[in-house]
Design an enzyme around this catalytic site. Structure first.
Site, short mmCIF file in Angstrom:
data_model
loop_
_atom_site.label_atom_id
_atom_site.label_comp_id
_atom_site.label_asym_id
_atom_site.label_seq_id
_atom_site.Cartn_x
_atom_site.Cartn_y
_atom_site.Cartn_z
N LYS A 1 7.82 5.39 0.84
CA LYS A 1 6.53 5.77 0.23
C LYS A 1 6.34 7.29 0.33
O LYS A 1 6.57 7.88 1.38
CB LYS A 1 5.37 5.05 0.93
CG LYS A 1 5.45 3.53 0.78
CD LYS A 1 4.25 2.83 1.41
CE LYS A 1 4.46 1.32 1.34
NZ LYS A 1 3.29 0.55 1.07
N GLU B 1 -4.47 -5.89 5.25
CA GLU B 1 -4.11 -6.43 3.92
C GLU B 1 -5.11 -7.52 3.56
O GLU B 1 -5.55 -8.28 4.42
CB GLU B 1 -2.71 -7.05 3.94
CG GLU B 1 -1.61 -6.06 4.21
CD GLU B 1 -0.24 -6.70 4.06
OE1 GLU B 1 0.39 -6.48 3.03
OE2 GLU B 1 0.18 -7.43 4.97
N HIS C 1 7.60 -2.03 9.86
CA HIS C 1 6.93 -0.92 9.19
C HIS C 1 6.07 -0.02 10.10
O HIS C 1 6.21 1.19 10.08
CB HIS C 1 6.03 -1.46 8.08
CG HIS C 1 6.72 -2.38 7.13
ND1 HIS C 1 7.96 -2.12 6.62
CD2 HIS C 1 6.35 -3.57 6.59
CE1 HIS C 1 8.33 -3.10 5.80
NE2 HIS C 1 7.36 -4.00 5.76
N LYS D 1 -3.36 -10.14 7.79
CA LYS D 1 -3.57 -10.74 6.48
C LYS D 1 -5.03 -11.17 6.37
O LYS D 1 -5.71 -11.37 7.39
CB LYS D 1 -2.68 -11.98 6.32
CG LYS D 1 -1.20 -11.72 6.48
CD LYS D 1 -0.63 -10.97 5.30
CE LYS D 1 0.87 -10.78 5.43
NZ LYS D 1 1.38 -9.73 4.57
C1 BG6 Z 1 6.43 -6.69 3.48
C2 BG6 Z 1 5.84 -7.82 4.27
O1 BG6 Z 1 7.56 -6.18 4.11
O2 BG6 Z 1 5.46 -5.66 3.33
C3 BG6 Z 1 4.59 -8.35 3.59
O3 BG6 Z 1 6.80 -8.87 4.40
C4 BG6 Z 1 3.62 -7.22 3.35
O4 BG6 Z 1 3.99 -9.37 4.39
C5 BG6 Z 1 4.30 -6.06 2.63
O5 BG6 Z 1 2.54 -7.71 2.58
C6 BG6 Z 1 3.38 -4.86 2.48
O6 BG6 Z 1 4.01 -3.91 1.67
P1 BG6 Z 1 3.19 -3.00 0.65
O7 BG6 Z 1 4.20 -2.08 0.06
O8 BG6 Z 1 2.58 -3.93 -0.33
O9 BG6 Z 1 2.16 -2.29 1.47
#
Ligand code: BG6
Length: 480
Positions: free
Chosen positions: A190, A224, A248, A334
């Site tokens: 990103k 999220e 991440h 989530k």
């Molecule tokens: C993924 C996860 O690696 O990253 C997901 O498995 C998550 O659960 C996603 O929603 C989030 O990525 P982004 O780019 O949508 O922020």
């Protein structure tokens, strides 16, 4: 590090053959195929290339069905329709070859033909497959000789714990030298995450205060809004910690906390991150809150008494000279109340006594903060106190802000996967993760994963249970 935009000529990779394992899967459809098409349109694919989609025979895909997958995935998830001369030029370079482990002889023939047609020296294997398929596919690549003169891009989750991560690394190294392995974490693709490095190491105003002398805490908050949406079986095996934190968020923490790397190359960047990961105080349940959104237990594929966490908040300590005593607060989950990705650096508050009578927020207020919105497109805001106009010496919160969308021409912008796939085609591993760093993260996570806290329920659309707020007192989360 490969640079962007302006040097486009230097950014064309050599002829290549890419084999896309997991060609019928979600990641291929949503991100990889549309991303490859965007690279093609942007002139960033090799002058000659072939993409071979692949999946096991039992998937029942054939050439025509895959061509349809390519067309619909570009039309549904891409920036342009899957039609027209451009698209036909792209689609004409794509074929399909089913391959079931352990026999990759048919695939080997298809790759050899594609190599001859393109003059490609290098083949890139992209493993967008479910984790149980990683080792069998890698082993078959090794045994068939396909791993020679080849690169491997491998998706997360990279293991389930330290033991399985080591096993996976062993299997990989049995077929591919580490230099040819591209462990992908799309957060590092990103723009706004890469900009953490630019912000810190290209400016004299930020890096000197990026330490415990000036900072009181750092937050990385990635709520999220989506639920697990039909991914019950996968999520039950994974949970929020393995899905998001050990991958991440801790990788982004590596960027936020690292010492200046000697160079912006793979070796230096991974060495700098590994130093941080090696200094992480092992996480235990005393520093972590697990949450589970209400209704999770009713999701298809979820056990009625599941203890899987859908939210994690953690207080992480980095035991080195730069960060001693500065907590790093991480949160993700989530079904939360926002869809954001925000890093906040909270500065120590000066003695404000001389501004008596003014509405000065405390250390947890919006002032004295550097807020990095890591979303797409990202932004940066500096919150501070300014004197209000008039005959008093009152101060009030004010801000300075930068936004990618408003400040730059985003013509050359690449989505995270596009950037990383392009880097892999160029042979640039700067933004990919090394085996050692990943093992260090599992090591630091081991006490927590062996003895996790029970998940606490939270309403959908909220920011987690109260315990999440208590964990970071006397501070508060920047979002909700
Ligand atoms: C993924 C996860 O690696 O990253 C997901 O498995 C998550 O659960 C996603 O929603 C989030 O990525 P982004 O780019 O949508 O922020």
């Amino acid at each position: 590090m490969a640079s962007t935009g302006q040097e486009r000529e230097g950014l064309r990779p050599d002829p290549a053959v890419m084999v896309l394992f997991g060609a019928s899967g979600d990641l291929a459809k949503r991100k990889l195929i549309p991303g490859l098409y965007h690279l093609y349109r942007a002139g960033l694919m090799p002058k000659d290339f072939r993409i071979i989609g692949s999946a096991p025979a039992e998937v029942g895909m054939d050439e025509a069905a895959f061509a349809e997958v390519v067309r619909t995935s570009v039309s549904t998830f891409g920036r342009k329709e899957g039609a027209g001369a451009d698209f036909e030029g792209f689609a004409g370079r794509i074929s399909y070859c089913s391959a079931s482990t352990p026999d990759f002889s048919g695939l080997a023939t298809a790759v050899e033909e594609a190599r001859k047609e393109t003059g490609a020296d290098t083949v890139v294997f992209y493993l967008a497959v479910p984790p149980p398929a990683f080792v069998p596919v890698i082993t078959a690549l090794g045994e068939s000789g396909l791993s020679e003169r080849a690169r491997l891009i491998i998706e997360k989750p990279f293991g389930y714990d330290l033991k399985s991560a080591k096993e996976l690394n062993r299997a990989i190294h049995g077929a591919f030298p580490e230099d040819e392995v591209y462990r992908i974490d799309h957060f590092l693709g990103k723009e706004a995450v890469q900009n953490i490095l630019a912000l810190r190491f290209a400016n004299g105003i930020f890096e000197p205060v990026w330490n415990r002398t000036f900072l009181e805490y750092v937050q990385l908050d990635v709520p999220e809004m989506l639920t697990i949406e039909g991914r019950g079986a996968f999520y039950e095996e994974t949970g929020a910690y393995r899905d998001m934190i050990v991958t991440h968020l801790l990788q982004v923490l590596g960027f936020l906390a690292m010492e200046p790397p000697a160079r912006l190359d793979s070796h230096s960047l991974n060495a700098a991150k590994n130093q941080v990961f090696g200094a992480l105080r092992p996480l235990t349940k005393d520093d972590v809150v697990f949450g589970q959104y209400e209704g999770y237990l009713k999701e298809p594929g979820v056990a009625a008494d599941s203890k899987t966490e859908t939210l994690v908040a953690a207080r992480v300590w980095i035991d080195n000279d730069r960060w001693a005593g500065v907590p790093f607060f991480l949160r993700t989950g989530k079904a939360m109340g926002a869809e954001k990705s925000v890093a906040t650096l909270g500065f120590r508050v000066p003695d404000l006594g001389r501004f008596e009578g003014s509405a000065v927020p405390g250390a947890s207020g919006a002032c004295n903060q550097l807020v990095l919105d890591l979303g797409d497109p990202g932004s940066i805001e500096v919150g501070f106190l300014a004197k209000t106009p008039g005959a008093t010496m009152d101060v009030a919160p004010a801000s300075l802000s930068f936004s990618y969308a408003e400040s730059f021409n985003v013509r050359y912008e690449l989505a995270a996967y596009e950037r990383l796939v392009h880097d892999a085609l160029l042979g640039d591993r700067t933004l990919f993760n090394a085996a050692e760093g990943i093992e260090k993260l599992w090591e630091a996570s081991a006490p927590l994963l062996m003895d996790p806290p029970p998940p606490i329920g939270y309403p959908q659309g909220s920011f987690g249970p109260d315990e999440v707020n208590k964990l970071i007192e006397p501070y508060s989360w920047n979002l909700g």
